[in-house]
Design an enzyme around this catalytic site. Structure first.
Site, mmCIF file in Angstrom:
data_model
loop_
_atom_site.group_PDB
_atom_site.id
_atom_site.type_symbol
_atom_site.label_atom_id
_atom_site.label_comp_id
_atom_site.label_asym_id
_atom_site.label_seq_id
_atom_site.Cartn_x
_atom_site.Cartn_y
_atom_site.Cartn_z
ATOM 1 N N LYS A 118 17.496 -20.572 -4.601
ATOM 2 C CA LYS A 118 16.960 -19.221 -4.412
ATOM 3 C C LYS A 118 15.479 -19.224 -4.062
ATOM 4 C CE LYS A 118 15.624 -18.099 -9.163
ATOM 5 N NZ LYS A 118 14.184 -18.029 -8.855
ATOM 6 N N THR A 119 14.701 -20.131 -4.649
ATOM 7 C CA THR A 119 13.257 -20.133 -4.384
ATOM 8 C C THR A 119 12.983 -20.477 -2.930
ATOM 9 O OG1 THR A 119 12.847 -20.811 -6.673
ATOM 10 C CG2 THR A 119 11.041 -21.081 -5.109
ATOM 11 N N ASP A 156 11.281 -11.822 -7.339
ATOM 12 C CA ASP A 156 12.049 -12.970 -7.833
ATOM 13 C C ASP A 156 12.493 -12.696 -9.274
ATOM 14 O OD1 ASP A 156 13.223 -15.441 -7.902
ATOM 15 O OD2 ASP A 156 11.360 -16.556 -8.195
ATOM 16 N N GLU A 157 13.596 -13.322 -9.705
ATOM 17 C CA GLU A 157 14.106 -13.200 -11.076
ATOM 18 C C GLU A 157 14.255 -11.724 -11.479
ATOM 19 O OE1 GLU A 157 15.222 -15.744 -12.392
ATOM 20 O OE2 GLU A 157 14.010 -17.515 -11.987
ATOM 21 N N GLN A 186 22.170 -15.241 -15.696
ATOM 22 C CA GLN A 186 21.075 -15.952 -16.358
ATOM 23 C C GLN A 186 20.073 -14.979 -16.986
ATOM 24 O OE1 GLN A 186 19.689 -19.744 -14.383
ATOM 25 N NE2 GLN A 186 20.720 -18.840 -12.625
ATOM 26 N N ARG A 213 22.184 -26.495 -16.673
ATOM 27 C CA ARG A 213 20.999 -27.370 -16.559
ATOM 28 C C ARG A 213 21.424 -28.798 -16.231
ATOM 29 N NH1 ARG A 213 18.323 -23.904 -14.954
ATOM 30 N NH2 ARG A 213 20.312 -22.817 -15.062
#
Length: 677
Positions: A41-42, A230-231, A261, A634
């Site tokens: 995504k980044t 973002d987020e 998340q 993770r």
């Protein structure tokens, strides 16, 4: 310049999967990118910014990109600058919500009564100011602590609530609501007098300016016509309104997030912001990034079953081209020590090769160090030899208190480790405070411990008063000591409490003594101040009960002596080489955004994950499920799922129930580790 453009074209179109490319080239208007864990995504967000500038010829200064941490903002700036090259000296406005809020306040300060040199109060400044306010309002700070009001005010500002809106909050009685409103109002008045703001004001004040001054809002809407966030799942109500106001004119809002998340509800994050995006923007384009570049297919299969427990979510299913990989491993431990031993053995086997030297023999009659180091029936874990690559290993747990058993085994096995986002167990302030009280019980001449706790809880003992007390104690001058007691009756009371506890009959246990210390000194109520942090700290003390319980069969004075000796052995071990690789121990909340080759997800029991504090509200349980999903995702190559059949709480061993999260995973998706211990 031609070289930069060519490089950009390649970056734009090479290496992006179809969904990422669709997001980068999405038409103007509202866009929601649902970016699953490990889906890139980044990179997608940063290339979108460059695409707007280079391909659509949008002026960089018309773009606002917002994220949550300084680290994330710094990474975004670096990536965008690298992709833009030297083509333009101008850059988009990129930063955290708070940094953007500061920039607005610097420009519009007069509209909220500030001058150009206003300052920003941090948590410590807030607490100091609240202490003064409570004193001024004659509110007992030992009963209603500054930290409690700090939490209430922060939450109110996150929800854009003024002091009079406190009345709408649940769970408070009328009298307390009146007090909270009074403190909040006085706090705001004092902030203004100090020409200061706190972090909540950095979003709330710009929102109020936008709402009360339409011409100012219009100015910023023209300045930032293209907004990227973002987020987005982590936005609170104030950040949501801030973003919506800025985007309301042109509606060029591009948000990236993953509702699966969303794990920061306790900080005020509102999951509904991302779930209701389509309601806010009916013409929104929804793009799903479902290809995972982090984990193997077997790990993603487990993650999918975990997140399916969530009742309401944006449906998506992660997949990967990396279909090879080890099937996740499930281990059922007898107790928390066996859990820690299993983790250590797997790390040693992975680093040094398989070993059969481990044998775990539960024994409630001996202290922990005896069980680990000296028990005649136990084979000792081999010492770790190969430390290379340990930074690729993480042990994740729900609460900081769970690190204690893990740390002890790591130390015995010479496995270097680091605690992320928290101190090592015996270095935590609340643990040191309780140990200082216990040291005073066995050694009244321990002035270092006395200095640590004489004012915990606050008893009005400042540095000058303590020096007078210390001199009287060192010189053993009764008259001088009496003068100190007369000037500060609370000091006399402190020593009387210690003396009373010290005279408890020998048949009492060390647990009786610790509980008496916590109760009669007021330290427990001081610690449990109504905040999440206070409860977390008390959980650490409860974990200390579990260590102390090993000495509960001894007379309490002997038990405390042995207990303090053991703790000293645990805390005075030589420092590990800082340059060597280390296993990472951290809570699940701190693991978000990170990745490791090998992940141990421990403590998968009802009451731990989901945590007992979440059991009342369905939304809270759902967040715990998302927390487990974050933990699973993770892992890149190997995932271990671990739970204990029993665990000590309050110094008493209780049977554990496997987490509902484990029960949701079909047996064919993991292999059970069978072992003698």
């Amino acid at each position: 310049m031609r070289k930069t453009t060519t490089q950009l074209d390649q970056t734009d179109q090479t290496g992006l999967n179809p969904a990422q490319l669709e997001a980068v080239k999405a038409p103007m208007g509202p866009v929601l990118v649902l970016a699953g864990a490990g889906s890139g995504k980044t990179r997608c967000l940063t290339i979108r910014i460059v695409y707007l500038i280079h391909k659509l010829k949008i002026r960089p200064e018309e773009i606002l990109a917002v994220t949550f941490t300084n680290k994330a903002a710094g990474e975004m700036k670096t990536r965008v600058a690298k992709l833009l090259g030297q083509r333009s000296g101008l850059r988009p406005m990129m930063g955290t919500f708070h940094s953007i809020g500061v920039k607005i306040l610097r420009q519009e300060r007069e509209k909220v009564g500030l001058t150009s040199n206003f300052v920003i109060f941090d948590d410590n400044d807030q607490e100091s100011l609240l202490k003064e306010i409570l004193s001024k309002l004659k509110i007992d700070p030992t009963k209603l602590k500054p930290a409690l009001f700090q939490r209430i005010i922060d939450r109110a500002k996150n929800n854009l609530e003024e002091p009079e809106d406190i009345d709408d909050n649940d769970n408070y009685d009328r009298k307390f609501k009146d007090t909270a409103r009074l403190v909040y109002q006085e706090y705001q008045d004092q902030l203004l007098k100090h020409n200061a703001v706190d972090f909540g004001d950095l979003i709330m004040m710009p929102v109020k300016i936008f709402q009360n001054h339409p011409e100012t809002l219009s100015k910023y809407q023209e300045q930032w016509k293209y907004i990227l966030v973002d987020e987005y799942q982590d936005t609170n109500h104030a950040q949501y309104v801030f973003t919506k106001l800025l985007a309301s004119k042109y509606k060029n809002l591009f948000v990236v997030g993953d509702d699966a998340q969303a794990i920061y509800g306790f900080r005020g994050a509102n999951l509904q912001n991302i779930l209701d995006f389509e309601k806010d923007y009916p013409k929104a384009q929804i793009i799903r990034l479902e290809q995972n570049y982090r984990s193997t297919s077997p790990i993603l299969a487990v993650a999918q079953k975990v997140i399916e427990l969530n009742p309401r979510q944006h449906q998506k299913k992660l997949w990967t081209e990396n279909r090879e990989g080890n099937i996740p491993t499930l281990f059922r431990a007898d107790d928390e020590m066996a859990e820690a031993w299993f983790v250590a053995k797997q790390i040693i086997d992975h680093q040094d090769g398989p070993s059969n030297e481990l044998q775990y023999v539960p024994d409630e009659d001996t202290d922990i160090l005896s069980r680990i180091m000296r028990h005649s029936r136990m084979k000792i874990l081999p010492k770790l030899r190969n430390r290379k690559g340990l930074n690729n290993v993480a042990v994740l747990y729900r609460t900081h208190a769970q690190s204690r058993a893990l740390e002890e085994i790591m130390i015995e096995s010479s496995i270097p480790y680091q605690i992320v986002g928290g101190l090592k167990f015996y270095e935590r302030k609340e643990i040191k405070d309780v140990l200082a009280y216990l040291r005073l019980l066995v050694n009244t001449n321990d002035l270092i411990s006395l200095k640590r706790v004489i004012n915990l809880p606050p008893r009005g003992v400042g540095p000058k008063t303590f020096e007078l007390l210390k001199d009287a104690l060192l010189e053993k001058k009764e008259k001088k000591l009496a003068e100190v007691f007369e000037a500060r009756p609370q000091i006399r009371s402190f020593f009387e409490i210690l003396d009373s506890i010290g005279n408890i009959e020998e048949e009492a246990t060390i647990l009786d003594i610790i509980k008496s210390v916590l109760k009669f000194t007021g330290y427990e109520s001081f610690l449990r101040d109504g905040t999440e942090e206070g409860e977390s700290r008390f959980e650490n003390i409860q974990e200390l009960f579990n260590v102390a319980a090993s000495f509960s069969k001894l007379p309490w004075k002997e038990g405390i002596g042995r207990f303090l000796e053991e703790v000293a052995l645990m805390t005075n071990i030589d420092e590990l080489d800082e340059n060597s690789d280390k296993v990472t121990l951290m809570t699940l909340h701190q693991a978000k955004g990170l990745e490791f080759d090998i992940v141990f997800l421990v403590g998968l029991e009802e009451g731990l994950l989901p945590h007992s504090r979440s059991m009342i509200e369905a939304n809270d349980v759902a967040e715990e499920i998302r927390l487990a999903y974050v933990g699973v995702t993770r892992a890149k190559k190997q995932l271990y799922l671990v739970y204990a059949m029993s665990r000590k709480q309050f110094g008493t061993r209780n049977l554990s129930v496997p987490s509902r999260i484990l029960k949701a995973i079909p047996e064919e998706l993991y292999e059970v580790y069978e072992s003698e211990f």
